[in-house]
Motif scaffolding. Structure first.
Motif, PDB file in Angstrom:
ATOM      1  N   VAL A 218       0.815  -1.210  -0.105  1.00  0.00           N
ATOM      2  CA  VAL A 218      -0.042  -0.203  -0.447  1.00  0.00           C
ATOM      3  C   VAL A 218       0.825   1.192  -0.016  1.00  0.00           C
ATOM      4  O   VAL A 218       1.889   1.446   0.766  1.00  0.00           O
ATOM      5  CB  VAL A 218      -1.005   0.081   1.376  1.00  0.00           C
ATOM      6  N   VAL A 219       0.724   1.944  -0.936  1.00  0.00           N
ATOM      7  CA  VAL A 219       1.353   3.317  -1.064  1.00  0.00           C
ATOM      8  C   VAL A 219       0.584   4.442  -0.599  1.00  0.00           C
ATOM      9  O   VAL A 219      -0.591   4.598  -1.085  1.00  0.00           O
ATOM     10  CB  VAL A 219       1.770   3.557  -2.335  1.00  0.00           C
ATOM     11  N   ASP A 220       0.986   5.179   0.609  1.00  0.00           N
ATOM     12  CA  ASP A 220       0.168   6.212   1.103  1.00  0.00           C
ATOM     13  C   ASP A 220       0.759   7.548   0.704  1.00  0.00           C
ATOM     14  O   ASP A 220       1.811   7.923   0.907  1.00  0.00           O
ATOM     15  CB  ASP A 220       0.226   5.922   2.695  1.00  0.00           C
ATOM     16  N   ARG A 221      -0.062   8.435  -0.038  1.00  0.00           N
ATOM     17  CA  ARG A 221       0.244   9.628  -0.739  1.00  0.00           C
ATOM     18  C   ARG A 221      -0.224  10.602   0.232  1.00  0.00           C
ATOM     19  O   ARG A 221      -1.531  10.772   0.435  1.00  0.00           O
ATOM     20  CB  ARG A 221      -0.174   9.607  -2.058  1.00  0.00           C
ATOM     21  N   TYR A 222       0.670  11.696   0.810  1.00  0.00           N
ATOM     22  CA  TYR A 222       0.325  12.710   1.644  1.00  0.00           C
ATOM     23  C   TYR A 222       0.149  13.802   0.663  1.00  0.00           C
ATOM     24  O   TYR A 222       1.011  14.221   0.075  1.00  0.00           O
ATOM     25  CB  TYR A 222       1.449  12.832   2.572  1.00  0.00           C
ATOM     26  N   LEU A 223      -1.185  14.584   1.012  1.00  0.00           N
ATOM     27  CA  LEU A 223      -1.527  15.831  -0.003  1.00  0.00           C
ATOM     28  C   LEU A 223      -1.483  17.021   0.827  1.00  0.00           C
ATOM     29  O   LEU A 223      -1.830  16.682   2.214  1.00  0.00           O
ATOM     30  CB  LEU A 223      -2.900  15.420  -0.572  1.00  0.00           C
ATOM     31  N   ASP A 224      -1.505  18.132   0.132  1.00  0.00           N
ATOM     32  CA  ASP A 224      -1.382  19.709   0.808  1.00  0.00           C
ATOM     33  C   ASP A 224      -2.777  19.979   1.001  1.00  0.00           C
ATOM     34  O   ASP A 224      -3.315  21.113   1.340  1.00  0.00           O
ATOM     35  CB  ASP A 224      -0.660  20.386   0.417  1.00  0.00           C
ATOM     36  N   GLY A 225      -4.061  19.337   0.697  1.00  0.00           N
ATOM     37  CA  GLY A 225      -5.241  19.463   0.887  1.00  0.00           C
ATOM     38  C   GLY A 225      -6.213  18.301   0.500  1.00  0.00           C
ATOM     39  O   GLY A 225      -5.949  17.105   0.374  1.00  0.00           O
ATOM     40  N   GLU A 226      -7.578  18.624   0.579  1.00  0.00           N
ATOM     41  CA  GLU A 226      -8.525  17.637   0.383  1.00  0.00           C
ATOM     42  C   GLU A 226      -8.839  17.115  -0.947  1.00  0.00           C
ATOM     43  O   GLU A 226      -8.785  18.041  -1.971  1.00  0.00           O
ATOM     44  CB  GLU A 226     -10.042  18.015   1.101  1.00  0.00           C
ATOM     45  N   ARG A 227      -9.010  15.914  -1.083  1.00  0.00           N
ATOM     46  CA  ARG A 227      -9.012  15.316  -2.629  1.00  0.00           C
ATOM     47  C   ARG A 227     -10.626  15.566  -3.017  1.00  0.00           C
ATOM     48  O   ARG A 227     -11.432  15.614  -1.884  1.00  0.00           O
ATOM     49  CB  ARG A 227      -8.889  13.878  -2.688  1.00  0.00           C
ATOM     50  N   ARG A 228     -10.766  15.401  -4.513  1.00  0.00           N
ATOM     51  CA  ARG A 228     -12.200  15.364  -4.862  1.00  0.00           C
ATOM     52  C   ARG A 228     -12.746  13.857  -4.310  1.00  0.00           C
ATOM     53  O   ARG A 228     -12.130  13.023  -4.316  1.00  0.00           O
ATOM     54  CB  ARG A 228     -12.392  15.356  -6.085  1.00  0.00           C
ATOM     55  N   THR A 229     -13.992  13.882  -4.251  1.00  0.00           N
ATOM     56  CA  THR A 229     -14.591  12.582  -4.099  1.00  0.00           C
ATOM     57  C   THR A 229     -15.657  12.270  -5.270  1.00  0.00           C
ATOM     58  O   THR A 229     -16.051  13.112  -5.921  1.00  0.00           O
ATOM     59  CB  THR A 229     -15.312  12.319  -2.734  1.00  0.00           C
ATOM     60  N   TRP A 230     -16.247  11.204  -5.228  1.00  0.00           N
ATOM     61  CA  TRP A 230     -17.232  10.619  -6.132  1.00  0.00           C
ATOM     62  C   TRP A 230     -18.513  11.719  -5.913  1.00  0.00           C
ATOM     63  O   TRP A 230     -19.578  12.110  -6.751  1.00  0.00           O
ATOM     64  CB  TRP A 230     -17.708   9.176  -6.334  1.00  0.00           C
ATOM     65  N   ARG A 231     -18.815  12.169  -4.714  1.00  0.00           N
ATOM     66  CA  ARG A 231     -19.901  12.831  -4.479  1.00  0.00           C
ATOM     67  C   ARG A 231     -19.856  14.178  -5.017  1.00  0.00           C
ATOM     68  O   ARG A 231     -20.911  14.819  -5.413  1.00  0.00           O
ATOM     69  CB  ARG A 231     -20.023  12.992  -3.008  1.00  0.00           C
ATOM     70  N   ASP A 232     -18.725  14.886  -5.102  1.00  0.00           N
ATOM     71  CA  ASP A 232     -18.451  15.980  -5.912  1.00  0.00           C
ATOM     72  C   ASP A 232     -18.843  16.068  -7.338  1.00  0.00           C
ATOM     73  O   ASP A 232     -19.306  17.043  -7.792  1.00  0.00           O
ATOM     74  CB  ASP A 232     -16.927  16.359  -5.787  1.00  0.00           C
ATOM     75  N   TYR A 233     -18.490  14.886  -7.963  1.00  0.00           N
ATOM     76  CA  TYR A 233     -18.947  14.806  -9.269  1.00  0.00           C
ATOM     77  C   TYR A 233     -20.394  14.506  -9.259  1.00  0.00           C
ATOM     78  O   TYR A 233     -20.780  15.042 -10.405  1.00  0.00           O
ATOM     79  CB  TYR A 233     -18.207  13.374  -9.641  1.00  0.00           C
ATOM     80  N   GLU A 234     -20.940  13.678  -8.801  1.00  0.00           N
ATOM     81  CA  GLU A 234     -22.421  13.601  -8.532  1.00  0.00           C
ATOM     82  C   GLU A 234     -23.225  14.738  -8.212  1.00  0.00           C
ATOM     83  O   GLU A 234     -24.231  15.272  -8.966  1.00  0.00           O
ATOM     84  CB  GLU A 234     -23.216  12.689  -7.524  1.00  0.00           C
TER      85      GLU A 234
END
Length: 344
Positions: A218-234
């Motif tokens: 498992v590769v855990d990628r640390y981000l500087d903010g929140e990702r989009r989700t499928w809910r955003d697309y819906e």
């Protein structure tokens, strides 16, 4: 000792029926006259009908399934069509045109390579398949926004719509998924999700599954903010002004990677092991496929690093968007690249 050219016709026919990869059929026929006569050549005259998939709500439209294979293309020293003089290999994604002709793509950007426009001698080249990938595109050829990876299941399988996973892969012939907490589960033939590992509870914002040397990571990628989700697309697709809202979502900058952690499951103790070095291995995190290779088998490039693209939700155009980046374990640095050094 039996010569390869003298193998029984019945045996050659049995072997040829097990060649699912078109390039293997062509190379099979290139061995000798008897092998060439045992299997018919692929037809390039008739257009291959596209595979359409009906996408569920909120898309409710037909998309075309594009299947490709990630290969290590091995070539001899001083091969005329190669810019490299070493007798090693390079990475390439192999697909087919609508008439069945082979096409060579960049394994991350999905752009056609210069070798796609050259005549390749399959007697000199060897393709070693490393992984497979499926991507959804609209009939116009544009990648479907918001869908990165596709898994093929029987038509009789039912599914639960209440799910959201970061990644899916095939490991030892079985489908595995990982959620945002780092819990790995496997999927049976009825699409029932069965927990395989304890939660990782990694603090990163995006998880990827990578098989390397027979183990699942498992590769855990640390981000500087929140990702989009499928809910955003819906939400963007709902309502009467969905085109405008979708356009705004596509243009909105997404988070960028600032660090990586890699873990391997100790199945005996049921605990996660924090991996401090990949040694000579290279992890490649594509949009539609993730895999690993050894730098010893490739031209250029160093091991102990991760090559990656940003999520297609940030760019809105799937594999074609975003620069290539590399994370180096030795100093935990992240740099932008115009090209992967181990790709022709």
């Amino acid at each position: 000792m039996c010569r390869w050219a003298d193998l029984p016709k019945e045996l050659l026919e049995m072997i040829s029926k097990r060649l699912d990869f078109r390039v293997d059929v062509l190379r099979f026929r290139s061995v000798c006259t008897s092998w060439r006569c045992s299997v018919s050549p692929p037809s390039f005259d008739q257009e291959i009908p596209p595979v359409f998939l009906k996408l569920p709500d909120p898309i409710c439209a037909d998309a075309v399934l594009m299947q490709t294979a990630i290969c290590r293309m091995e070539y001899p020293r001083n091969y005329p069509n190669s810019s490299c003089s070493l007798s090693k290999s390079s990475l390439v994604k192999v697909g087919e045109s609508k008439h069945g002709k082979l096409q060579l793509f960049h394994p991350l950007s999905n752009q056609l390579t210069r070798d796609s426009f050259m005549s390749l001698n399959l007697l000199d080249l060897k393709f070693v398949q490393l992984s497979e990938a499926c991507l959804l595109k609209w009939p116009s050829g544009i990648s479907v926004f918001g869908i990165n990876k596709v898994a093929m299941f029987p038509l009789s399988a039912s599914y639960d719509r209440n799910f959201e996973y970061d990644d899916i892969t095939v490991y030892k012939g079985q489908f595995y998924v990982v959620d945002r907490r780092g819990t790995v589960s496997w999927i049976d033939s009825s699409l029932k999700v069965i927990q395989y590992s304890p939660p990782l509870y990694g603090c990163g914002g995006q998880k990827n599954l990578v098989e390397s040397c027979g183990d699942l990571y498992v590769v855990d990628r640390y981000l500087d903010g929140e990702r989009r989700t499928w809910r955003d697309y819906e939400d963007a697709m709902g309502g009467t002004d969905n085109s405008l809202r979708l356009s705004k979502l596509m243009r909105k900058p997404g988070p960028v990677a600032v660090d990586f952690r890699v873990y391997k499951l100790d199945e005996e103790w049921g605990t996660w092991v924090d991996i401090k070095s990949l040694d000579d291995r290279i992890f490649i995190l594509g949009i539609d496929c993730s895999f690993s290779v050894s730098c010893r088998d490739l031209n250029g490039g160093k091991g102990n690093c991760i090559y990656f693209l940003y999520d297609s939700l940030r760019f809105g155009n799937g594999m074609g968007g975003g620069a290539i980046h590399v994370f180096r374990f030795e100093d935990r640095s992240i740099d932008n690249l115009t090209e992967i050094p181990l790709v022709l």
